[in-house]
Design an enzyme around this catalytic site. Structure first.
Site, PDB file in Angstrom:
ATOM      1  N   LYS A  80       0.640  -1.190   0.110  1.00  0.00           N
ATOM      2  CA  LYS A  80      -0.092   0.148   0.084  1.00  0.00           C
ATOM      3  C   LYS A  80       1.023   1.189  -0.046  1.00  0.00           C
ATOM      4  O   LYS A  80       0.559   2.114  -0.934  1.00  0.00           O
ATOM      5  CB  LYS A  80      -1.041   0.019   1.145  1.00  0.00           C
ATOM      6  N   THR A  81       1.779   1.375   0.960  1.00  0.00           N
ATOM      7  CA  THR A  81       2.498   2.459   0.993  1.00  0.00           C
ATOM      8  C   THR A  81       3.373   2.564  -0.298  1.00  0.00           C
ATOM      9  O   THR A  81       3.666   3.730  -0.821  1.00  0.00           O
ATOM     10  CB  THR A  81       3.600   2.481   2.248  1.00  0.00           C
ATOM     11  N   ASP A 125      -1.878   7.247   5.796  1.00  0.00           N
ATOM     12  CA  ASP A 125      -1.612   5.930   6.133  1.00  0.00           C
ATOM     13  C   ASP A 125      -2.905   5.541   7.432  1.00  0.00           C
ATOM     14  O   ASP A 125      -3.120   6.343   7.942  1.00  0.00           O
ATOM     15  CB  ASP A 125      -0.384   5.531   6.720  1.00  0.00           C
ATOM     16  N   THR A 174      -5.682  -1.268   6.523  1.00  0.00           N
ATOM     17  CA  THR A 174      -5.710  -2.630   6.362  1.00  0.00           C
ATOM     18  C   THR A 174      -7.150  -3.048   7.021  1.00  0.00           C
ATOM     19  O   THR A 174      -7.304  -4.257   7.084  1.00  0.00           O
ATOM     20  CB  THR A 174      -4.701  -3.246   7.851  1.00  0.00           C
ATOM     21  N   ARG A 233       6.502  -8.150   2.191  1.00  0.00           N
ATOM     22  CA  ARG A 233       7.494  -7.952   3.081  1.00  0.00           C
ATOM     23  C   ARG A 233       8.267  -8.947   3.873  1.00  0.00           C
ATOM     24  O   ARG A 233       9.685  -9.001   4.216  1.00  0.00           O
ATOM     25  CB  ARG A 233       6.639  -6.933   4.265  1.00  0.00           C
TER      26      ARG A 233
HETATM   27  N1  LIG Z   1       4.234  -5.334  -5.819  1.00  0.00           N
HETATM   28  C1  LIG Z   1       5.489  -5.540  -5.194  1.00  0.00           C
HETATM   29  N2  LIG Z   1       6.604  -5.520  -5.810  1.00  0.00           N
HETATM   30  C2  LIG Z   1       7.737  -5.617  -5.359  1.00  0.00           C
HETATM   31  N3  LIG Z   1       7.893  -5.295  -3.826  1.00  0.00           N
HETATM   32  C3  LIG Z   1       6.948  -5.212  -3.243  1.00  0.00           C
HETATM   33  C4  LIG Z   1       5.454  -5.130  -3.850  1.00  0.00           C
HETATM   34  N4  LIG Z   1       4.510  -4.811  -2.748  1.00  0.00           N
HETATM   35  C5  LIG Z   1       5.413  -4.553  -1.672  1.00  0.00           C
HETATM   36  N5  LIG Z   1       6.643  -4.777  -1.896  1.00  0.00           N
HETATM   37  C6  LIG Z   1       7.830  -4.725  -0.770  1.00  0.00           C
HETATM   38  O1  LIG Z   1       7.094  -5.043   0.440  1.00  0.00           O
HETATM   39  C7  LIG Z   1       7.476  -4.043   1.474  1.00  0.00           C
HETATM   40  C8  LIG Z   1       6.404  -3.665   2.338  1.00  0.00           C
HETATM   41  O2  LIG Z   1       5.405  -3.029   1.209  1.00  0.00           O
HETATM   42  P1  LIG Z   1       4.524  -1.824   1.792  1.00  0.00           P
HETATM   43  O3  LIG Z   1       5.395  -0.830   2.793  1.00  0.00           O
HETATM   44  O4  LIG Z   1       4.019  -0.967   0.601  1.00  0.00           O
HETATM   45  O5  LIG Z   1       3.309  -2.394   2.513  1.00  0.00           O
HETATM   46  P2  LIG Z   1       2.110  -1.820   3.134  1.00  0.00           P
HETATM   47  O6  LIG Z   1       1.044  -2.663   2.519  1.00  0.00           O
HETATM   48  O7  LIG Z   1       2.095  -0.530   3.176  1.00  0.00           O
HETATM   49  O8  LIG Z   1       2.183  -2.397   4.610  1.00  0.00           O
HETATM   50  P3  LIG Z   1       1.415  -1.920   6.085  1.00  0.00           P
HETATM   51  O9  LIG Z   1       0.045  -2.177   6.155  1.00  0.00           O
HETATM   52  O10 LIG Z   1       2.315  -2.250   7.155  1.00  0.00           O
HETATM   53  O11 LIG Z   1       1.704  -0.390   5.793  1.00  0.00           O
HETATM   54  C9  LIG Z   1       8.204  -3.012   0.635  1.00  0.00           C
HETATM   55  O12 LIG Z   1       9.604  -3.029   0.984  1.00  0.00           O
HETATM   56  C10 LIG Z   1       8.195  -3.280  -0.881  1.00  0.00           C
HETATM   57  O13 LIG Z   1       9.658  -3.065  -1.406  1.00  0.00           O
HETATM   58 MG   LIG Z   2       2.397   0.918   4.817  1.00  0.00          MG
END
Ligand SMILES: Nc1ncnc2c1ncn2[C@@H]1O[C@H](COP(=O)(O)OP(=O)(O)OP(=O)(O)O)[C@@H](O)[C@H]1O
Ligand SMILES: [Mg+2]
Length: 360
Positions: A80-81, A125, A174, A233
């Site tokens: 997401k981030t 977020d 989430t 992650r």
């Molecule tokens: N589609 C993708 N392709 C490659 N790497 C990814 C992808 N999605 C996520 N990642 C990797 O996974 C890690 C976590 O992703 P991210 O921080 O965007 O998750 P999030 O959904 O924001 O989690 P949270 O809910 O904990 O905030 C990042 O370091 C990113 O490099």
């Molecule tokens: Mg995030």
């Protein structure tokens, strides 16, 4: 007000940390920043979301306008981030970062909004954790690009209207179910992120290995991917631990035997279950005959807090069909017994029948 990605999630603390927790650990965000895809083209998987989002952004670019507000929902660690940052960079727009828990008063939000320029992307977020008054201010800002700032208190209070240049709100959550309807409805585009397939995680591990300058074999990355619970992650975290192992106990190359030995050492099994997951299943099957048993009892039996069992271990066990939550308590499924290498007990006789008894 400066915003840093590191500030996000500060309010969130859990006692238990495992290698396979989907939430980011404190110092993990810095490492993650280096591994984040920087453009839509670099994003692995999430094909539909990528296509749809690409279209939304391209259309906005052609119109020369800020894109519609975007809501990104899905479990932790799925991107997401990452996508929020990509939206800003694809639009070559500045990104402002904040989070729901950081906005405790409507005034906090007003301060952020008043500092925005046309086309800026505001990333909120954990948007489901914003305070009520801030949320109501956000409705207005999203729809009319205007907010009323209340000055003073009581009968003498006055509302001063404040124009806000058209911006794009990107919200992440989430818990999409906790978002009030009026807020959800004001997003022009909602993307729900799904867990990744093993072959997608494999590509992510390969990509990260290249960025971290780690030499890997195909079957080594596939092994890491298959134990990563559908979550990038976790895949990246396991890769870093396997790299440590490879450097200290082998020749630095992530081969299949090295990946297996490392993940066994870290107690992440071939389906991605960790020590706590297995302890929960073990207690449930061996000590309580497969249940039903209350979650508090389970927690005491494995020596963890109830919340840890409920929020850290159970979601994955339920999602993978090892454990069922029933009104009478937790129940192990046949898959749980099998995974522990135990014989599946015969199904109990149904408690209520229509009067006819079947015997086999
Ligand atoms: N589609 C993708 N392709 C490659 N790497 C990814 C992808 N999605 C996520 N990642 C990797 O996974 C890690 C976590 O992703 P991210 O921080 O965007 O998750 P999030 O959904 O924001 O989690 P949270 O809910 O904990 O905030 C990042 O370091 C990113 O490099
Ligand atoms: Mg995030």
């Amino acid at each position: 007000m400066p915003f840093h990605e590191d500030d996000l999630d500060e309010a969130e603390t859990t006692h238990f940390r495992s290698l396979t927790a989907a939430e980011a650990e404190g110092d993990e965000r810095a490492v993650e920043a280096a591994l984040r895809p920087k453009s839509l083209d670099e994003v692995v998987g999430q094909v539909r979301v990528r296509d749809q989002l690409g279209l939304v952004l391209e259309a906005a670019r052609r119109r020369g306008r800020a894109p519609d507000h975007v809501l990104l929902s899905g479990p932790p660690g799925l991107g997401k981030t990452t996508l929020a940052m990509i939206i800003a960079s694809e639009m070559t727009a500045p990104l402002r970062l904040t989070s729901g828990p950081a906005i405790t008063h409507a005034g906090d939000l007003a301060a952020i909004l008043s500092g925005m320029n046309e086309g800026d992307v505001l990333f909120v977020d954990e948007i489901h954790r914003m305070s009520r008054p801030a949320e109501e201010m956000l409705y207005m800002a999203m729809e009319d690009f205007r907010v009323d700032v209340i000055i003073g208190k009581g009968p003498g209070a006055t509302a001063i209207p404040l124009e806000i240049p058209p911006f794009t709100l990107v919200g992440a959550t989430t818990r999409a179910g906790l978002l009030p309807g009026p807020l959800r409805d004001r997003f022009g585009f909602t993307a729900h992120l799904e867990y990744y397939e093993p072959h997608e995680l494999d590509l992510i591990v390969q990509r990260s290995a290249a960025l971290l300058d780690v030499e890997v074999h195909d079957d080594g990355t596939a092994e890491i991917a298959s134990r990563s619970r559908g979550t990038p992650r976790i895949a990246n975290r396991l890769l870093r631990r396997v790299r440590d192992f490879a450097q200290v106990r082998a020749d630095g190359i992530v081969t299949l035997p090295v990946a297996r030995a490392a993940l066994d050492l870290y107690e992440v099994d071939d389906l991605g279950l960790d020590r706590l997951d297995r302890a929960v299943l073990d207690v449930l099957c061996r000590r309580f005959g497969g249940g039903p048993v209350g979650v508090s009892t389970l927690a005491v039996a494995v020596g963890e807090e109830r919340e840890t069992v409920e929020e850290v271990a159970e979601p994955f066990l339920v999602r993978n069909g090892f454990l069922a939550r029933t009104p009478r308590g937790r129940v192990a499924t046949p898959a749980a017994w099998q995974h522990l290498g135990l014989a599946v007990p015969p199904a109990p006789a149904p408690l209520e029948t229509d009067g006819t008894l079947f015997e086999e």
